[in-house]
Design an enzyme around this catalytic site. Structure first.
Site, PDB file in Angstrom:
ATOM      1  N   ARG A 129      -0.619  26.152 -13.421  1.00 47.97           N
ATOM      2  CA  ARG A 129      -0.523  26.957 -14.635  1.00 47.97           C
ATOM      3  C   ARG A 129       0.694  27.884 -14.592  1.00 47.97           C
ATOM      4  O   ARG A 129       0.612  29.064 -14.955  1.00 47.97           O
ATOM      5  CB  ARG A 129      -1.801  27.744 -14.852  1.00 47.97           C
ATOM      6  CG  ARG A 129      -2.060  27.980 -16.330  1.00 47.97           C
ATOM      7  CD  ARG A 129      -3.450  28.441 -16.641  1.00 47.97           C
ATOM      8  NE  ARG A 129      -3.568  28.535 -18.100  1.00 47.97           N
ATOM      9  CZ  ARG A 129      -4.591  28.114 -18.800  1.00 47.97           C
ATOM     10  NH1 ARG A 129      -5.612  27.563 -18.211  1.00 47.97           N
ATOM     11  NH2 ARG A 129      -4.613  28.241 -20.106  1.00 47.97           N
ATOM     12  N   CYS A 130       1.814  27.339 -14.133  1.00 47.13           N
ATOM     13  CA  CYS A 130       3.068  28.080 -14.128  1.00 47.13           C
ATOM     14  C   CYS A 130       4.184  27.075 -13.925  1.00 47.13           C
ATOM     15  O   CYS A 130       3.941  25.917 -13.619  1.00 47.13           O
ATOM     16  CB  CYS A 130       3.107  29.120 -13.008  1.00 47.13           C
ATOM     17  SG  CYS A 130       3.219  28.424 -11.350  1.00 47.13           S
ATOM     18  N   GLU A 142       1.477  29.115 -19.615  1.00 41.10           N
ATOM     19  CA  GLU A 142       1.517  29.438 -18.208  1.00 41.10           C
ATOM     20  C   GLU A 142       1.856  30.907 -17.979  1.00 41.10           C
ATOM     21  O   GLU A 142       1.497  31.478 -16.959  1.00 41.10           O
ATOM     22  CB  GLU A 142       2.572  28.567 -17.504  1.00 41.10           C
ATOM     23  CG  GLU A 142       2.650  27.129 -17.996  1.00 41.10           C
ATOM     24  CD  GLU A 142       1.420  26.297 -17.665  1.00 41.10           C
ATOM     25  OE1 GLU A 142       0.449  26.852 -17.117  1.00 41.10           O
ATOM     26  OE2 GLU A 142       1.416  25.094 -17.945  1.00 41.10           O
TER      27      GLU A 142
END
Length: 784
Positions: free
Chosen positions: A368-369, A738
């Site tokens: 999530r980044c 993100e």
């Protein structure tokens, strides 16, 4: 009574997600829903030890179970040169262990049977005789001179060191530090966590031995890249491989790597001649698939006496597990961690990164980044907070003093990133106003007089997303571009085919809205297709916040390509010059005579029935988009906490999140993405942890031990926004989804530190549990 006009679905419209109609009715189609005639089922026997030499493997008991078709070991795979496979980072990884196991949960043998329960029961009967070896569970331990050698099968590997990588200017940075008035330092650890998607990983492999064609239904975030890698690993002709990635129940980077189960199921189907399904259970997912974080970070910040940041010096030690299998661009060994200067105008910076093998599961992913940006953001924001405390400055003021100014964009950072656009002070001010910051600071002062603990956490972030450009960014040698193919039918309806792959982001809605904006075709009339390598253009997939910045840009560009052709057809229909035709909201008209017009539907029909002489029929095209630069979403998050002195329990009272992701295609979907990211940041800050004991046993292999936030624990989020379009993106979008996970953990932890710093507590590593807080208070004599 006024009748509300339904939204057409242009950019900026919060239309309902098209895909939700099937999901909320239970009509989604996931890998585990695939059932093929004659399909067999596979289960994996995994190592109970973190480090052990394999003396022997006995499979007779498993083979004797009724319903068992085959038992596959590493020795069998070695006969077909499939015992090892390449990783996304250029290392090798065991498919099934042959010499020794290197982490608890490593794949040792597989059982293929007619029933999934039979396969699991038989897998438990595989007998392995192990010689247990000392386990290495931290990168510091791994780099000790006498540490056990984990990768002893690698020629020339004499220790557990993987890489050394640097960014920035060391000499310039050392010079700045030598002249600084003050140096603030911080050692911190971003612990290992796991994406833990709702749906675990799985595959249905169907290899037709007669034709040589392989159809693989996979939980894949990057089906085209996986097809190429399968061709390389398995030796199958790429044109004979079809990967279908159906609906995916969450990915978060976890479904980017190729896992041994995928390879073994494919090999088993090839050898047996029947389809083979493998779907892992939750514990298998948590102990063996791509993890995130696990960075040990040390930072130093050089400052002037008035609080100006002059330089930054960072050292990073990464725990990469038993195989270097990070999913990240090839030339950046620690991902994009060198974005660590964050939102600040830092003249000089130097980053040193080292990676080490340990006896843990491999596969650091962009959870999530973008690639390792979350760790970088956490370090810089904790450092800035430490500087504010040491210099007795307000945390918001020190940030405002050091932000890159709007007029400085495009801005070249000290580590080599060219930031596209931003207005960091504005995002901060919106957040401060929304929170009522000054009023809360006064409340905090009053509470401290009473001995009560209240903290206000501040964190600003700049993320870097949308990799490529391809000349700088690749995965396993594949340039990081992406693609879109658009066909408009004679009736004006359209099909958009993409090289990216949704795992819940709402692509079927948002990408259709880009077509609506560019061509005027209602979003409801645009079908979006993804995930089938036989029927979509080649692309690098969805991860690291790249689908909208790259795939969305490709969609805009192919739409414009079709619009240019449509304009020439419209000129033909309107008996006008091409140069006199204008376009607006789905209509082509003669300049100065808007009543004289043709709709996009009129033009689409003419593309197949009434063309200018010499023009090729049809209205379709494909674009492969290689971005000129990445995009840089940013924002500021503020958190208010109250802490119980008697228990150490932290209660999040408020959280304000102000994001700037450029142009928002569908604001409702963006808000949902941000909510998900904030929830994840909250979970990592306070709950989620995968750790290991000294023998390498994974502590966090189920949802009893690895805690995920539910609606009960998750605080309420207050949203705000600013809009600074990206000049590098065709529609000005920077990407979102993100950033909330990137920025929020530091805000939560900074709030806790702000509450207790006056007691002399200036650092608590995540997860910030109540027992950690109480112990810190007790040590200072401040616990009740």
């Amino acid at each position: 009574m006024a009748v509300e006009t339904p939204l057409k679905g242009n950019i900026g419209d919060s239309i309902r997600r098209k895909e939700d109609d099937r999901f909320i009715r239970g009509r989604g189609n996931y890998v585990d829903d695939i059932a093929l005639p004659g399909m067999l089922h596979m289960a994996i026997h995994r190592s109970p030890f973190a480090h052990a030499r394999i003396k022997s493997i006995k499979t007779e008991a498993a083979q004797a179970v009724p319903g068992v078709v085959a038992v596959v070991t590493g020795a069998l795979l070695a006969q077909h040169k499939l015992a090892w496979m390449p990783t996304l980072s250029g290392d090798t990884q065991a498919v099934l262990a042959t010499d020794k196991v290197r982490f608890q949960g490593q794949e040792v043998a597989c059982v293929v049977a007619t029933d999934p329960y039979v396969a699991r029961d038989a897998a438990a009967l595989v007998e392995v005789d192990y010689e247990v070896l000392p386990a290495v569970v931290t990168p510091q331990q791994a780099l000790e001179p006498d540490a056990p050698l984990i990768r002893d099968e690698k020629d020339g590997q004499t220790n557990n060191h993987i890489y050394h990588w640097e960014a920035g200017d060391k000499a310039k940075t050392d010079e700045v530090f030598a002249k600084a008035d003050r140096v603030v330092s911080l050692d911190t650890f971003y612990p290992r966590c796991h994406p833990s998607p709702l749906e675990t990983c799985g595959i249905v492999a169907d290899v037709n031995s007669a034709t040589g064609h392989a159809t693989l239904y996979m939980t894949s975030q990057a089906p085209h890249a996986h097809r190429t890698l399968f061709a390389i690993v398995a030796g199958l002709p790429e044109q004979n491989i079809r990967i279908i990635s159906p609906d995916i129940g969450g990915g978060f980077g976890n479904k980017v790597p190729i896992y041994p189960g995928y390879v073994v199921a494919t090999a088993a189907s090839l050898l047996i001649g029947k389809p083979v399904k493998w779907v892992e259970d939750r514990s298998e997912n948590l102990i063996s698939t791509g993890f995130a974080r696990d960075f040990h970070m040390s930072g130093e910040m050089a400052l002037s006496n008035d609080g100006r940041i002059l330089g930054l010096r960072v050292k990073l030690l990464s725990d990469n597990g038993a195989f270097y299998a990070d999913a990240q661009p090839t030339k950046f060994r620690a991902g994009l961690f060198h974005i660590v200067t964050g939102s600040y105008d830092v003249a000089a910076a130097h980053v040193e990164a080292d990676g080490a093998y340990t006896n843990k599961a491999p596969g650091g992913v962009a959870y999530r980044c973008s690639f390792r940006v979350t760790e970088a953001s956490y370090l810089i924001e904790r450092l800035v907070e430490s500087a504010a405390l040491e210099m007795k400055m307000d945390p918001a003021d020190i940030r405002l003093k050091n932000f890159i100014k709007p007029e400085q964009f495009p801005y070249m950072s000290a580590t080599g990133f060219e930031y596209d656009s931003g207005d960091y002070p504005r995002a901060m001010q919106v957040a401060l106003d929304k929170l009522g910051y000054q009023s809360l600071r006064r409340e905090q002062a009053e509470k401290r007089k009473k001995g009560e603990l209240m903290g206000i956490g501040v964190a600003s972030f700049t993320e870097v997303v949308g990799a490529g450009p391809g000349k700088h960014y690749d995965i396993a040698g594949l340039r990081m571009f992406d693609s879109a193919e658009l066909r408009v039918h004679p009736t004006g309806k359209a099909i958009l085919k993409l090289g990216v792959k949704s795992q819940g982001q709402g692509h079927e809605t948002t990408f259709a809205q880009i077509v609506t904006e560019e061509l005027g075709i209602p979003a409801a009339d645009v079908e979006v297709q993804e995930g089938d390598t036989d029927n979509t253009p080649y692309g690098l997939g969805t991860y690291a916040s790249r689908s909208t910045p790259v795939g969305g840009a490709a969609t805009a560009m192919v739409s414009r390509k079709l619009r240019d052709k449509a304009k020439r057809i419209a000129a033909h229909l309107l008996e006008a010059s091409d140069a006199d035709i204008e376009f607006d909201q789905g209509k082509f008209f003669v300049r100065g005579s808007p009543a004289k017009s043709k709709t996009i539907q009129d033009v689409a029909f003419a593309a197949y029935t009434n063309l200018p002489d010499g023009m090729e029929a049809g209205l379709e095209g494909v674009t492969y988009y290689d971005p000129p630069n990445m995009t840089f979403p940013f924002g500021t998050y503020l958190v208010v906490v109250d802490i119980d002195r008697g228990t150490g329990q932290v209660k999040v009272r408020r959280m304000v999140a102000v994001d700037d992701c450029g142009v928002r295609i569908n604001p409702m979907i963006v808000e949902g993405q941000i909510h998900g990211g904030l929830t994840e940041g909250f979970g990592i800050a306070f709950m989620q942890l995968i750790t290991f004991d000294e023998e390498g046993n994974c502590l966090g292999s189920n949802f009893t031990d690895y805690l995920l936030p539910t609606s009960w624990e998750t605080p309420r989020f207050e949203m705000g926004e600013t809009v600074t379009p990206s000049p590098h993106h065709p529609i000005g979008a920077k990407g979102v989804g993100e950033s909330a996970t990137v920025g929020s953990p530091a805000a939560f932890v900074n709030a806790v530190i702000d509450a207790v710093a006056h007691l002399g507590i200036t650092n608590i590593d995540m997860p910030v549990t109540s027992d950690k807080v109480w112990a810190a208070l007790h040590e200072k004599g401040a616990a009740e």
